[in-house]
Design a protein around this motif. Structure first.
Motif, PDB file in Angstrom:
ATOM      1  N   PRO A  12       0.793  -1.237   0.000  1.00 57.27           N
ATOM      2  CA  PRO A  12       0.000   0.000   0.000  1.00 57.27           C
ATOM      3  C   PRO A  12       0.823   1.284   0.000  1.00 57.27           C
ATOM      4  CG  PRO A  12      -0.889  -1.559   1.583  1.00 57.27           C
ATOM      5  CD  PRO A  12       0.418  -2.141   1.088  1.00 57.27           C
ATOM      6  N   VAL A  13       2.036   1.257   0.515  1.00 59.45           N
ATOM      7  CA  VAL A  13       2.850   2.476   0.534  1.00 59.45           C
ATOM      8  C   VAL A  13       3.140   2.970  -0.885  1.00 59.45           C
ATOM      9  CG1 VAL A  13       5.154   1.396   0.589  1.00 59.45           C
ATOM     10  CG2 VAL A  13       4.794   3.622   1.703  1.00 59.45           C
ATOM     11  N   LEU A  14       3.149   2.054  -1.860  1.00 53.88           N
ATOM     12  CA  LEU A  14       3.408   2.446  -3.246  1.00 53.88           C
ATOM     13  C   LEU A  14       2.223   3.173  -3.875  1.00 53.88           C
ATOM     14  CD1 LEU A  14       5.231  -0.768  -4.512  1.00 53.88           C
ATOM     15  CD2 LEU A  14       6.262   1.406  -3.790  1.00 53.88           C
ATOM     16  N   ARG A  15       1.061   3.078  -3.258  1.00 53.87           N
ATOM     17  CA  ARG A  15      -0.153   3.730  -3.770  1.00 53.87           C
ATOM     18  C   ARG A  15      -0.546   4.955  -2.954  1.00 53.87           C
ATOM     19  NH1 ARG A  15      -0.900   2.547  -8.867  1.00 53.87           N
ATOM     20  NH2 ARG A  15      -1.155   0.331  -9.252  1.00 53.87           N
ATOM     21  N   LEU A 136       6.155   9.180  -6.082  1.00 52.89           N
ATOM     22  CA  LEU A 136       5.855  10.095  -4.977  1.00 52.89           C
ATOM     23  C   LEU A 136       4.378  10.486  -4.949  1.00 52.89           C
ATOM     24  CD1 LEU A 136       9.013  12.359  -5.171  1.00 52.89           C
ATOM     25  CD2 LEU A 136       8.690  10.212  -3.925  1.00 52.89           C
ATOM     26  N   ASP A 137       3.700  10.312  -6.085  1.00 54.81           N
ATOM     27  CA  ASP A 137       2.272  10.609  -6.196  1.00 54.81           C
ATOM     28  C   ASP A 137       1.401   9.362  -6.045  1.00 54.81           C
ATOM     29  OD1 ASP A 137       2.878  13.290  -6.633  1.00 54.81           O
ATOM     30  OD2 ASP A 137       2.939  13.044  -8.816  1.00 54.81           O
ATOM     31  N   GLY A 138       2.017   8.208  -5.750  1.00 57.62           N
ATOM     32  CA  GLY A 138       1.273   6.960  -5.616  1.00 57.62           C
ATOM     33  C   GLY A 138       0.914   6.325  -6.943  1.00 57.62           C
ATOM     34  N   VAL A 139       1.642   6.682  -8.004  1.00 60.48           N
ATOM     35  CA  VAL A 139       1.389   6.168  -9.347  1.00 60.48           C
ATOM     36  C   VAL A 139       2.528   5.235  -9.732  1.00 60.48           C
ATOM     37  CG1 VAL A 139       1.123   6.800 -11.782  1.00 60.48           C
ATOM     38  CG2 VAL A 139       0.110   8.242  -9.989  1.00 60.48           C
ATOM     39  N   ILE A 140       2.183   4.062 -10.259  1.00 60.42           N
ATOM     40  CA  ILE A 140       3.167   3.101 -10.747  1.00 60.42           C
ATOM     41  C   ILE A 140       3.109   3.126 -12.271  1.00 60.42           C
ATOM     42  CG2 ILE A 140       3.848   0.661 -10.766  1.00 60.42           C
ATOM     43  CD1 ILE A 140       2.594   0.472  -7.954  1.00 60.42           C
ATOM     44  N   PHE A 141       4.245   2.927 -12.922  1.00 63.75           N
ATOM     45  CA  PHE A 141       4.305   3.143 -14.368  1.00 63.75           C
ATOM     46  C   PHE A 141       3.297   2.329 -15.159  1.00 63.75           C
ATOM     47  CE2 PHE A 141       6.899  -0.617 -14.479  1.00 63.75           C
ATOM     48  CZ  PHE A 141       6.926  -1.064 -15.797  1.00 63.75           C
TER      49      PHE A 141
END
Length: 184
Positions: A12-15, A136-141
């Protein structure tokens, strides 16, 4: 060494959008050192604090022998030129997808000491800065892929040995997508 474990897709930290850095102190310098050493040990081009489980707006990069970091980045795009190429992520190890990005970027932020920094990047440097700022915005490529690409990426993720099906949230890009699927 201060190499830290990297969080994988599904954590969840990545989102979660990261908080701005407000204190430029010894702890921030330690974080920048940990990010740099972990990124280099993993063979990455960049690494954002959320990938180490730290919800702060800071990332490191290592592009063409230029090693650095940026705190509280703000991006500007000087033109509409685009690039399309393979992109991967240390939080999705072994997976690469063609991803559209802007060709040129101007990134403003701060050094770990609090001094203002500006990075003008093109090509791979621009891609890296955009990729890490997305973290940093919780967005993954993979959020920036079109529907077909995202579906394939999710299939590939489910087959990956590191995948944990009990800890995965999928998110569609919050950015407006154009006819080329750009999330910019």
């Amino acid at each position: 060494m201060t190499v830290q474990p990297i969080r994988y897709f599904g954590d969840p930290v990545l989102r979660t959008p990261a908080d701005p850095v407000t204190t430029f102190d010894k702890e921030l310098r330690r974080l920048v050192r940990d990010l740099t050493e972990t990124m280099q040990e993993a063979g990455g081009a960049g690494l954002a604090a959320p990938q180490l489980g730290v919800g702060l707006r800071v990332f490191t990069f290592d592009i063409d022998d230029v090693v650095g970091h940026l705190v509280n980045p703000v991006l500007e795009f000087p033109d509409d030129e685009e690039q399309d190429g393979q992109e991967g992520c240390l939080s999705l190890p072994g997976l690469y997808y063609d991803t559209k990005r802007r060709q040129n970027v101007i990134a403003r932020g701060f050094h770990e000491s609090g001094d203002p920094v500006q990075i003008v990047g093109a090509g791979l440097m621009s891609r890296c800065i955009q990729h890490e700022t997305d973290h940093l915005d919780g967005v993954i490529f993979i959020d920036r892929l079109d529907n077909t690409g995202r579906k394939q990426a999710l299939k590939d993720i489910r087959r990956a040995e590191w995948y944990d099906p009990t800890n995965t949230r999928v998110k569609v890009s919050p950015h407006v997508t154009g006819p080329l699927g750009l999330g910019l």
